[in-house]
Each structure stands twice: as structure tokens, then as C-alpha cells.
Design a protein around this motif. Sequence first.
Motif, PDB file in Angstrom:
ATOM      1  N   VAL A  14      39.841  50.977  40.360  1.00  0.00           N
ATOM      2  CA  VAL A  14      40.692  51.215  39.250  1.00  0.00           C
ATOM      3  C   VAL A  14      41.722  50.002  39.114  1.00  0.00           C
ATOM      4  O   VAL A  14      41.967  49.980  37.879  1.00  0.00           O
ATOM      5  CB  VAL A  14      41.544  52.568  39.724  1.00  0.00           C
ATOM      6  CG1 VAL A  14      42.720  52.613  38.978  1.00  0.00           C
ATOM      7  CG2 VAL A  14      40.426  53.815  39.482  1.00  0.00           C
ATOM      8  N   PRO A  15      42.297  49.331  39.875  1.00  0.00           N
ATOM      9  CA  PRO A  15      43.298  48.374  39.695  1.00  0.00           C
ATOM     10  C   PRO A  15      42.823  47.237  38.581  1.00  0.00           C
ATOM     11  O   PRO A  15      43.727  46.903  37.563  1.00  0.00           O
ATOM     12  CB  PRO A  15      43.545  47.397  40.990  1.00  0.00           C
ATOM     13  CG  PRO A  15      43.241  48.627  41.869  1.00  0.00           C
ATOM     14  CD  PRO A  15      42.253  49.338  41.440  1.00  0.00           C
ATOM     15  N   PHE A  16      41.320  46.985  38.665  1.00  0.00           N
ATOM     16  CA  PHE A  16      40.879  46.137  37.623  1.00  0.00           C
ATOM     17  C   PHE A  16      40.632  46.799  36.123  1.00  0.00           C
ATOM     18  O   PHE A  16      40.789  46.100  34.975  1.00  0.00           O
ATOM     19  CB  PHE A  16      39.513  45.752  37.760  1.00  0.00           C
ATOM     20  CG  PHE A  16      39.595  44.860  39.269  1.00  0.00           C
ATOM     21  CD1 PHE A  16      40.349  43.898  39.463  1.00  0.00           C
ATOM     22  CD2 PHE A  16      39.188  45.457  40.568  1.00  0.00           C
ATOM     23  CE1 PHE A  16      40.474  43.064  40.481  1.00  0.00           C
ATOM     24  CE2 PHE A  16      39.375  44.807  41.580  1.00  0.00           C
ATOM     25  CZ  PHE A  16      40.148  43.578  41.840  1.00  0.00           C
ATOM     26  N   MET A  35      35.109  38.997  35.282  1.00  0.00           N
ATOM     27  CA  MET A  35      34.453  39.011  36.392  1.00  0.00           C
ATOM     28  C   MET A  35      35.772  39.015  37.518  1.00  0.00           C
ATOM     29  O   MET A  35      36.875  38.549  37.471  1.00  0.00           O
ATOM     30  CB  MET A  35      33.877  37.670  36.956  1.00  0.00           C
ATOM     31  CG  MET A  35      32.660  37.268  36.066  1.00  0.00           C
ATOM     32  SD  MET A  35      31.380  38.615  36.433  1.00  0.00           S
ATOM     33  CE  MET A  35      31.180  38.255  38.081  1.00  0.00           C
ATOM     34  N   VAL A  36      35.606  39.986  38.772  1.00  0.00           N
ATOM     35  CA  VAL A  36      36.754  40.287  39.686  1.00  0.00           C
ATOM     36  C   VAL A  36      36.199  40.238  40.808  1.00  0.00           C
ATOM     37  O   VAL A  36      34.907  40.281  41.177  1.00  0.00           O
ATOM     38  CB  VAL A  36      37.284  41.749  39.192  1.00  0.00           C
ATOM     39  CG1 VAL A  36      37.996  41.690  38.135  1.00  0.00           C
ATOM     40  CG2 VAL A  36      36.344  42.900  39.507  1.00  0.00           C
ATOM     41  N   SER A  37      36.994  40.088  42.073  1.00  0.00           N
ATOM     42  CA  SER A  37      36.593  40.345  43.284  1.00  0.00           C
ATOM     43  C   SER A  37      37.150  41.670  43.910  1.00  0.00           C
ATOM     44  O   SER A  37      38.334  41.571  44.150  1.00  0.00           O
ATOM     45  CB  SER A  37      37.174  38.864  44.065  1.00  0.00           C
ATOM     46  OG  SER A  37      36.414  37.751  43.613  1.00  0.00           O
ATOM     47  N   LEU A  38      36.189  42.551  44.183  1.00  0.00           N
ATOM     48  CA  LEU A  38      36.796  43.622  45.054  1.00  0.00           C
ATOM     49  C   LEU A  38      36.743  43.590  46.529  1.00  0.00           C
ATOM     50  O   LEU A  38      35.771  43.577  47.064  1.00  0.00           O
ATOM     51  CB  LEU A  38      35.660  44.933  44.576  1.00  0.00           C
ATOM     52  CG  LEU A  38      35.905  45.443  43.247  1.00  0.00           C
ATOM     53  CD1 LEU A  38      35.649  44.284  41.938  1.00  0.00           C
ATOM     54  CD2 LEU A  38      35.024  46.815  43.039  1.00  0.00           C
ATOM     55  N   VAL A  50      42.772  49.237  35.162  1.00  0.00           N
ATOM     56  CA  VAL A  50      44.127  49.472  34.541  1.00  0.00           C
ATOM     57  C   VAL A  50      44.430  47.921  33.919  1.00  0.00           C
ATOM     58  O   VAL A  50      45.077  48.219  32.641  1.00  0.00           O
ATOM     59  CB  VAL A  50      44.996  49.999  35.798  1.00  0.00           C
ATOM     60  CG1 VAL A  50      46.609  49.820  35.199  1.00  0.00           C
ATOM     61  CG2 VAL A  50      44.872  51.079  36.400  1.00  0.00           C
ATOM     62  N   ASP A  51      44.207  47.142  34.619  1.00  0.00           N
ATOM     63  CA  ASP A  51      44.295  45.677  33.900  1.00  0.00           C
ATOM     64  C   ASP A  51      43.735  45.599  32.677  1.00  0.00           C
ATOM     65  O   ASP A  51      44.247  45.067  31.755  1.00  0.00           O
ATOM     66  CB  ASP A  51      43.869  44.586  34.662  1.00  0.00           C
ATOM     67  CG  ASP A  51      44.945  44.374  36.100  1.00  0.00           C
ATOM     68  OD1 ASP A  51      46.042  44.506  35.828  1.00  0.00           O
ATOM     69  OD2 ASP A  51      44.275  43.412  37.001  1.00  0.00           O
ATOM     70  N   ALA A  52      42.475  46.119  32.556  1.00  0.00           N
ATOM     71  CA  ALA A  52      41.698  45.874  31.203  1.00  0.00           C
ATOM     72  C   ALA A  52      42.417  46.764  30.164  1.00  0.00           C
ATOM     73  O   ALA A  52      42.640  46.363  29.090  1.00  0.00           O
ATOM     74  CB  ALA A  52      40.283  46.641  31.270  1.00  0.00           C
ATOM     75  N   VAL A  53      43.206  47.905  30.406  1.00  0.00           N
ATOM     76  CA  VAL A  53      43.817  48.923  29.474  1.00  0.00           C
ATOM     77  C   VAL A  53      44.989  48.014  29.028  1.00  0.00           C
ATOM     78  O   VAL A  53      45.465  48.232  27.848  1.00  0.00           O
ATOM     79  CB  VAL A  53      43.935  50.264  29.902  1.00  0.00           C
ATOM     80  CG1 VAL A  53      44.998  51.044  29.089  1.00  0.00           C
ATOM     81  CG2 VAL A  53      42.617  51.030  30.274  1.00  0.00           C
ATOM     82  N   ARG A  54      45.825  47.445  30.279  1.00  0.00           N
ATOM     83  CA  ARG A  54      47.086  46.900  29.769  1.00  0.00           C
ATOM     84  C   ARG A  54      46.842  45.533  28.873  1.00  0.00           C
ATOM     85  O   ARG A  54      47.456  45.453  27.821  1.00  0.00           O
ATOM     86  CB  ARG A  54      47.730  46.096  30.940  1.00  0.00           C
ATOM     87  CG  ARG A  54      49.007  45.352  30.851  1.00  0.00           C
ATOM     88  CD  ARG A  54      49.250  44.745  32.321  1.00  0.00           C
ATOM     89  NE  ARG A  54      48.029  43.847  33.023  1.00  0.00           N
ATOM     90  CZ  ARG A  54      47.733  42.829  32.698  1.00  0.00           C
ATOM     91  NH1 ARG A  54      48.291  41.953  31.231  1.00  0.00           N
ATOM     92  NH2 ARG A  54      46.712  42.114  33.201  1.00  0.00           N
ATOM     93  N   ARG A  55      45.403  44.879  28.985  1.00  0.00           N
ATOM     94  CA  ARG A  55      45.637  43.736  27.986  1.00  0.00           C
ATOM     95  C   ARG A  55      45.119  44.261  26.773  1.00  0.00           C
ATOM     96  O   ARG A  55      45.637  43.568  25.858  1.00  0.00           O
ATOM     97  CB  ARG A  55      43.804  42.903  28.585  1.00  0.00           C
ATOM     98  CG  ARG A  55      44.266  42.188  29.543  1.00  0.00           C
ATOM     99  CD  ARG A  55      43.122  41.277  30.163  1.00  0.00           C
ATOM    100  NE  ARG A  55      41.919  41.789  30.310  1.00  0.00           N
ATOM    101  CZ  ARG A  55      41.629  42.097  31.695  1.00  0.00           C
ATOM    102  NH1 ARG A  55      42.433  42.068  32.773  1.00  0.00           N
ATOM    103  NH2 ARG A  55      40.318  42.721  32.006  1.00  0.00           N
ATOM    104  N   ALA A  96      34.224  43.966  35.626  1.00  0.00           N
ATOM    105  CA  ALA A  96      34.900  45.276  35.009  1.00  0.00           C
ATOM    106  C   ALA A  96      35.118  45.044  33.687  1.00  0.00           C
ATOM    107  O   ALA A  96      35.426  44.146  33.080  1.00  0.00           O
ATOM    108  CB  ALA A  96      36.372  45.314  35.581  1.00  0.00           C
ATOM    109  N   SER A  97      34.559  46.197  32.949  1.00  0.00           N
ATOM    110  CA  SER A  97      34.335  46.253  31.605  1.00  0.00           C
ATOM    111  C   SER A  97      35.060  47.677  30.944  1.00  0.00           C
ATOM    112  O   SER A  97      35.136  48.516  31.695  1.00  0.00           O
ATOM    113  CB  SER A  97      33.216  46.161  31.219  1.00  0.00           C
ATOM    114  OG  SER A  97      32.463  47.462  31.608  1.00  0.00           O
ATOM    115  N   LEU A  98      35.775  47.203  29.881  1.00  0.00           N
ATOM    116  CA  LEU A  98      36.362  48.265  29.057  1.00  0.00           C
ATOM    117  C   LEU A  98      35.819  48.216  27.793  1.00  0.00           C
ATOM    118  O   LEU A  98      35.869  47.223  27.072  1.00  0.00           O
ATOM    119  CB  LEU A  98      37.819  48.153  29.021  1.00  0.00           C
ATOM    120  CG  LEU A  98      38.479  48.988  27.883  1.00  0.00           C
ATOM    121  CD1 LEU A  98      38.573  50.532  28.171  1.00  0.00           C
ATOM    122  CD2 LEU A  98      40.043  48.687  27.918  1.00  0.00           C
ATOM    123  N   VAL A  99      35.147  49.274  27.027  1.00  0.00           N
ATOM    124  CA  VAL A  99      34.730  49.115  25.505  1.00  0.00           C
ATOM    125  C   VAL A  99      35.345  50.297  25.020  1.00  0.00           C
ATOM    126  O   VAL A  99      35.769  51.311  25.518  1.00  0.00           O
ATOM    127  CB  VAL A  99      33.267  49.437  25.504  1.00  0.00           C
ATOM    128  CG1 VAL A  99      32.600  48.324  26.147  1.00  0.00           C
ATOM    129  CG2 VAL A  99      32.652  50.653  25.944  1.00  0.00           C
TER     130      VAL A  99
END
Length: 292
Positions: free
Chosen positions: A101-103, A84-87, A105-110, A65-68
Motif C-alpha cells: 500500500v505505501p507505493f 518500479m519499486v522495491s518491496l 498511496v504514493d501513486a495517488v499523491r503524485r 506499482a501502477s495506478l490507472v
Amino acid sequence: MAGEAEAPPPEETLSFWKREQARLKALVVVGDTEAWQRDAALSGLRRVGGVDVSFVKGDGVRACASLVVLSYPELEVVYEDCCMVSLTAPYVSGFLAFREVPFLVDAVRRLREKEPRLVPQVLLVDGNGVLHHRGFGVACHLGVLTDLPCVGVAKKLLQVDGLENDAQHKEKIRLLQAGGDSFPLVGGSGTVLGMALKSHDRSSRPLYVSVGHKISLEAAVRLTRGCCRFRIPEPVRQADIRSRDYIRRTLAAPEPPTPAQERSQKAQGPKVCPKGGSKEPEGEDRPPEAHS
């Protein structure tokens, strides 16, 4: 979606997902909420985010999961976070958000915790918004849960509410001459669900833009066009490139990191790129598979 065929979720899970979609759908805001969205030149927009989930080849569970975050209008990467995540939730058409989406959302939170000054003013998602079976696609879901303006940008037409990739639709595509040309996607109900956009002069295939949250369709189309150096908007394209590169580097590791190395990596956290952007990772310039 990658990987082997998955067993469908229990009926009670699907029922819960439908109820949750309906609950969250009531919170979607369709319309401009920020001053920059109402400006023809998008003046005031400084940071645009893009997200992606890329799978390990042949594996339907392991993914990145990536966020840029890119500067605007320069479109240079100023922040990236790959994980790296496990879906574990199965893929079901129309319910992609519950898998991915949960992963995100976690990226935005970080990002909000570590670099709040770099939080994007809008997110672009490889998928659909209100152009969806129940009017609540992954871009709506992510927008509501993060409370950020969100735009769905899909590479394939999701055939809902009477929309079809038929001869008439293909003729409309043929008539798109220059980058920025578009036509509305009007469902059988008479509702405008999105726009087909020729995003680049040299692109023969349109993008399908739809509202996710806190933005109008007109502003979403202008934003998408303004983010395209190539066919795919740069925030989505960079999220895809970097997630795939992260998978390659992770799988190429000779051995698992020691506990001390893992603690060190967690302490380092996401990467803030130097001003002026970071070097684009090597790899194929291919967009991710379409999200429906």
C-alpha cells in the motif's frame, strides 16, 4: 506472491502491524458517502481508478506499482502511472497492505499533485476489504490512507469467519446464471462480509466483492459489475496489463539510463492519456495473482 520463501518478520513488527490495523480499522466508513453511489445508474460517476502491484518474474522484491484512471461509463484509460519499486517488507498473510500500500498511496499523491482534475472518485483494488481475517484488508487500508471510496475485488474466496469453498459454496456458484447474479457471503458470526458476483455472462468463476471504505456493499457490487467488459473489472485489468508491460519494457532496456535521462524521466512524470483512451499495451490478458 513471486520469489523465494521469505523469513517471517520479527514478532515486534507483527505486533505493530496488528496495532496499526486496529487503529486504522476504526476509521473505516461502511456506507455510501457520495450521491452517485446511491443512484441506480451511478449517475455522476466519471472517473474510476484501479491499482496493481506486479512482480518481476522470480523476484519477490522488485515490482511495478501502477495506478490507472478510467472514464466512466466509457471505461477508457485517461491516466496511468507505473513505477518500479522495491518491496522490502515480507509477505505475511493478512498483512499484505504493509508490503504494497505505501507505493499505491504514493501513486495517488503524485496524481493529486500533477493532475488533480483526474483524481478518481473511487478505487478498485485486486484484494479484499472487510472480507479479511481482522476485517481490514488492503482495500480498507488504501481507502483510509487516501480518503477515497475503495472496493475490494478478489478472484479467490478468502476463507475467514467460517466461509469455506466447500460443496455448498460451489453449488451456489453453479446457480449463478447471468452476469450480475450474486449471493451474499455470510460468515459464521452472521455478518455479511461481501458478495460473490458473476461479473460477466461468460464467466464461470465469481468475483468476491467487499467494502473497502466510504461505500456500501450494494453500490460496490453495482460498480464492479458496471466496470466489467470481461471477468476482471477494467480498472484492475488495465492496471495489471500496464504494470506487466512496464516491467517488460524496463527489463528490456539495453543499459541503465544516464543521470540526465533519469532527471528527464522524472520531469515528465506520470502519463496523461489522450481523450478517448490510450492504446492497450500488447501482452497476455491475464489477471494478477489473487491477493489475500
